[in-house]
Design an enzyme around this catalytic site. Sequence first.
Site, PDB file in Angstrom:
ATOM      1  N   TYR A 170      -2.456 -10.176   8.078  1.00  0.00           N
ATOM      2  CA  TYR A 170      -3.299  -9.392   7.177  1.00  0.00           C
ATOM      3  C   TYR A 170      -4.753  -9.854   7.246  1.00  0.00           C
ATOM      4  O   TYR A 170      -5.674  -9.040   7.340  1.00  0.00           O
ATOM      5  CB  TYR A 170      -2.790  -9.487   5.744  1.00  0.00           C
ATOM      6  CG  TYR A 170      -3.643  -8.726   4.755  1.00  0.00           C
ATOM      7  CD1 TYR A 170      -3.721  -7.332   4.801  1.00  0.00           C
ATOM      8  CD2 TYR A 170      -4.401  -9.393   3.790  1.00  0.00           C
ATOM      9  CE1 TYR A 170      -4.521  -6.628   3.909  1.00  0.00           C
ATOM     10  CE2 TYR A 170      -5.198  -8.700   2.893  1.00  0.00           C
ATOM     11  CZ  TYR A 170      -5.259  -7.313   2.959  1.00  0.00           C
ATOM     12  OH  TYR A 170      -6.060  -6.627   2.074  1.00  0.00           O
TER      13      TYR A 170
ATOM     14  N   ALA B 176      -7.883   8.276   0.118  1.00  0.00           N
ATOM     15  CA  ALA B 176      -8.473   8.802  -1.118  1.00  0.00           C
ATOM     16  C   ALA B 176      -7.455   9.335  -2.122  1.00  0.00           C
ATOM     17  O   ALA B 176      -7.832   9.979  -3.092  1.00  0.00           O
ATOM     18  CB  ALA B 176      -9.475   9.902  -0.779  1.00  0.00           C
TER      19      ALA B 176
ATOM     20  N   GLY C  35      -6.268   4.872  -6.375  1.00  0.00           N
ATOM     21  CA  GLY C  35      -6.952   3.587  -6.405  1.00  0.00           C
ATOM     22  C   GLY C  35      -8.437   3.629  -6.127  1.00  0.00           C
ATOM     23  O   GLY C  35      -9.167   4.510  -6.586  1.00  0.00           O
TER      24      GLY C  35
ATOM     25  N   LYS D 185      -2.483  10.861   2.966  1.00  0.00           N
ATOM     26  CA  LYS D 185      -1.205  11.348   3.480  1.00  0.00           C
ATOM     27  C   LYS D 185      -0.289  11.894   2.393  1.00  0.00           C
ATOM     28  O   LYS D 185       0.577  12.719   2.674  1.00  0.00           O
ATOM     29  CB  LYS D 185      -0.473  10.224   4.221  1.00  0.00           C
ATOM     30  CG  LYS D 185      -1.170   9.734   5.470  1.00  0.00           C
ATOM     31  CD  LYS D 185      -0.261   8.864   6.310  1.00  0.00           C
ATOM     32  CE  LYS D 185       0.246   7.663   5.532  1.00  0.00           C
ATOM     33  NZ  LYS D 185       1.166   6.828   6.315  1.00  0.00           N
TER      34      LYS D 185
END
Length: 268
Positions: free
Chosen positions: A160, A10, A13, A34
């Site tokens: 990915y 959060a 973006g 973080k």
Amino acid sequence: MSRTFLVTGATRGIGRAIAVAAAATGANVTLLGKTQKPNPLLPGTLGESAEAVEAAGGRALPLEVDVRDEKRVREAIDATVQAFGGLDVVVNNAGAIRLAGTEDTPVRLFDRMMAVNVRATWVTSREAIPHLKRSSNAHVLNLAPPISLDPKWLAPHVAYTISKYGMSLCTLGLAAELAEDGIAVNGLWPRTIIATAALAMLPGIDPTDCRSVDIVADAAMEIVSRPARECTGQLRLDEDVLREAGVRDFTRYSIDPSRSPRLDLYVE
């Protein structure tokens, strides 16, 4: 009564945009991230997101959490319930990305993508379930794409793609598992490229060919506002969700309304 959201990733973006959109409805929002100190190479901090949530009309609980740490995730959920009295919506937005072929993807980055994208989605959802069961309209929303087994989506970046599809499979599985509990679990993905920090991972993309994070946030709020028992087990594109809600003009979401936004990964 105000609903309570928990949003991972959060600090910037899409995660921050969803948190602010929730706050605009008067929600309580726990923000997991973080980044505490400003980074000139990667804008956005947890404190700035908390300020944005409060400014939008919500109550913020910013918590420094690495979503790979199950103990910290559990503590964050407990702190949310203690602070706000419950939990209604979990948004699994935190993500790790490496768009590269297999030989150019170090094992440590493979492990990171699997840990942040797949494992953390499952762990966060798991720890939230007992509290979501007590909500009158519980939702888990994962930033996960529709699944296509066309090799063109796998070959360029196997690691990915399987990590993101892992999130999608988690969405479908948990939706079926939790259906009787009235907990909705859905996936949301942008139809077009979104102007975020992750854009740097897509070489050759002009930001003016993108849409803003607001389109994903608006679609997210549309999904989690629906009755949980009537809206679950879906992997949706943001534009399709908003079209169902009556939106017809999407130019307001374009960074440059004179240009056509480019399709995102996993979108035909």
